[in-house]
Design an enzyme around this catalytic site. Structure first.
Site, PDB file in Angstrom:
ATOM      1  CG  ASP A   1      -0.219   0.022   2.523  1.00  0.00           C
ATOM      2  OD1 ASP A   1       0.999  -0.206   2.523  1.00  0.00           O
ATOM      3  OD2 ASP A   1      -0.861   0.272   3.552  1.00  0.00           O
ATOM      4  CD  GLU A   2       3.473   2.788   3.555  1.00  0.00           C
ATOM      5  OE1 GLU A   2       2.748   3.110   4.501  1.00  0.00           O
ATOM      6  OE2 GLU A   2       4.712   2.813   3.626  1.00  0.00           O
TER       7      GLU A   2
END
Length: 403
Positions: free
Chosen positions: A133-134
């Site tokens: 998610d990054e």
DNA sequence: TCTGGGGTCCTAGGACCC
DNA sequence: TCTGGGGTCCTAGGACCC
């Protein structure tokens, strides 16, 4: 270099908005929720498309959880209860028993992860993958990337991700990765924060040292013991003092970090270093009494890691094991062989030899198998076909002139 | 009733080679 | 009898991150 740091948030169940909810725990699949709905609420046929229609009172609650899981993530409504990532679920259940508990579904997360990264790469191709998610983005060379200090581009990325996936994300913009990561946390969720070099004293220095990516619980405790609580405290120390107390490398890095200095580039491609599989048992196992069960688990882990290697096209020559004892102490053993492998039986054989070198008197809580020193499987095969590739120079085959 | 799973990187000592 | 310095590779542990 200017960098974005973007991380995504995601709520698949709009009916849970504003409610305390955690994701984490055992081995259940999300399909179980659908299966249970069809069994218990047969007035309609439920599918994965109906997630938004699931009644709130149908979701399982944290208070009913039994097991060794931890929280993967928690909604903002859950956090005021003191709940957060990596906390044990049993402990979380005591803090907020009424919270809804959802199982993790990593296959689904990976699908969304690929989708949101594809959107970003279309707009800004220099992107570093930092997990599910990054990402970091270098937008120095993206057309329009400097407009309003990057805010225009950040908004475009947010909107494009939302249109394509329905996900929201928070974005930090700063002169480097270190500051961009910190900036992204200022305005969660779904915000945009911009940190300029001039903002160091006002925005960064008041923060606790733990906010620096790279200062964990151990380093933070040591810093606190010296009366260093904020990043400003850290910046006030001499570099020489930090080097004397934290080592040449880490001490110098601490000093740079406190002053917002970070020259690391955004890395768009990297090769994996190792692949591993590990599992925590439902109950602690004993090497002798639970030998058969441990053997089955061990074999399965070897098969899984071999499958991962084969699927991704890698072989490795360092094979290792990891144990966690009931007292949470960890032991690792590994062994490097000449011939890299991705074969389950070979991995099992070498890992088995490692197992013989480690104390087995205490109960075990976790067992893992790791393969490192990876190489591409096709590259290794190509080497094999090169004649005499491994002959030392001074032992070359006799040349024609010597005949 | 604490504490998952999959990673990366660093350090430090010993073996071994030149 | 005393005792070089590089360099690389291997192994074990540990900090840290998502």
């Amino acid at each position: 270099m200017d960098a974005f740091y973007a991380s995504v948030e995601w709520l698949r169940y709009p009916q849970l908005k504003g409610l305390p909810m955690v994701i984490g725990g055992g081995r259940r699949k999300e399909d179980d929720l659908i299966g249970r709905l069809n069994a218990e609420r047969p007035e309609r046929t439920w599918t994965a498309a109906d997630l938004a229609d699931i009644p709130v009172d149908f979701f399982p609650l944290l208070r009913d959880y039994v097991g060794r899981g931890v929280i993967t993530t928690a909604t903002y409504a859950a956090r005021p209860f003191g709940i957060g990532s990596a906390m044990g679920l049993m402990k979380a259940a005591r803090l907020c028993p009424q919270a809804i508990l959802l199982p993790v579904d990593f296959d689904e997360y990976r699908r969304y992860s690929r989708a949101f990264k594809a959107v970003i790469r279309d707009i800004a191709p220099v992107m570093e993958d930092r997990g599910v998610d990054e990402v970091y983005i270098d937008f120095t060379d993206v057309p329009g990337g400097q407009r309003e200090s990057g805010r225009v581009l950040a908004r475009l990325i947010q909107k494009s991700i939302a249109d394509a996936t329905g996900l929201t994300c928070s974005i930090g913009v700063a002169p480097n990765k270190l500051l961009a990561k910190m900036a992204s946390e200022f305005n969660k969720p779904a915000g945009i924060s911009i940190v300029r070099e001039d903002d160091l004293q006002t925005l960064i220095w008041p923060l606790p040292c733990r906010k620096i990516n790279g200062i964990g619980p151990k380093a933070d405790a040591r810093l606190q013991a010296h009366g260093i609580h904020t990043i400003g405290d850290l910046a006030a120390r001499d570099q020489a003092w930090l080097v004397a107390h934290f080592g040449r490398s880490y001490g110098a890095w601490l000093h740079d970090a406190a002053w917002g200095r970070d020259a690391r580039p955004v890395v768009t491609e990297s090769e994996p270093v190792s692949m591993s599989r590990e599992t925590t048992f439902d109950r602690d196992l004993h090497a002798v009494r639970d030998r058969a069960e441990l053997g089955r688990i061990f074999t399965r882990l070897c098969e899984q890691v071999a499958g991962d290697l084969q699927r991704k096209g890698y072989v490795g020559k360092t094979i290792g094991i990891k144990l966690r004892y009931d007292d949470f102490k960890i032991a690792t053993r590994d062994q490097t062989v000449a011939e890299p492998t991705a074969d389950a039986r070979r991995i099992r054989q070498l890992a088995g030899q490692c197992l013989k070198r480690v104390p087995l008197d205490k109960r075990l809580r976790l067992l893992g198998v790791r393969v490192g020193s990876l190489a591409k499987a096709d590259a290794v095969r190509a080497d094999d076909s090169t004649p005499h590739a491994d002959l030392p120079l001074f032992q070359q085959a006799p040349s024609a002139t010597e005949n």
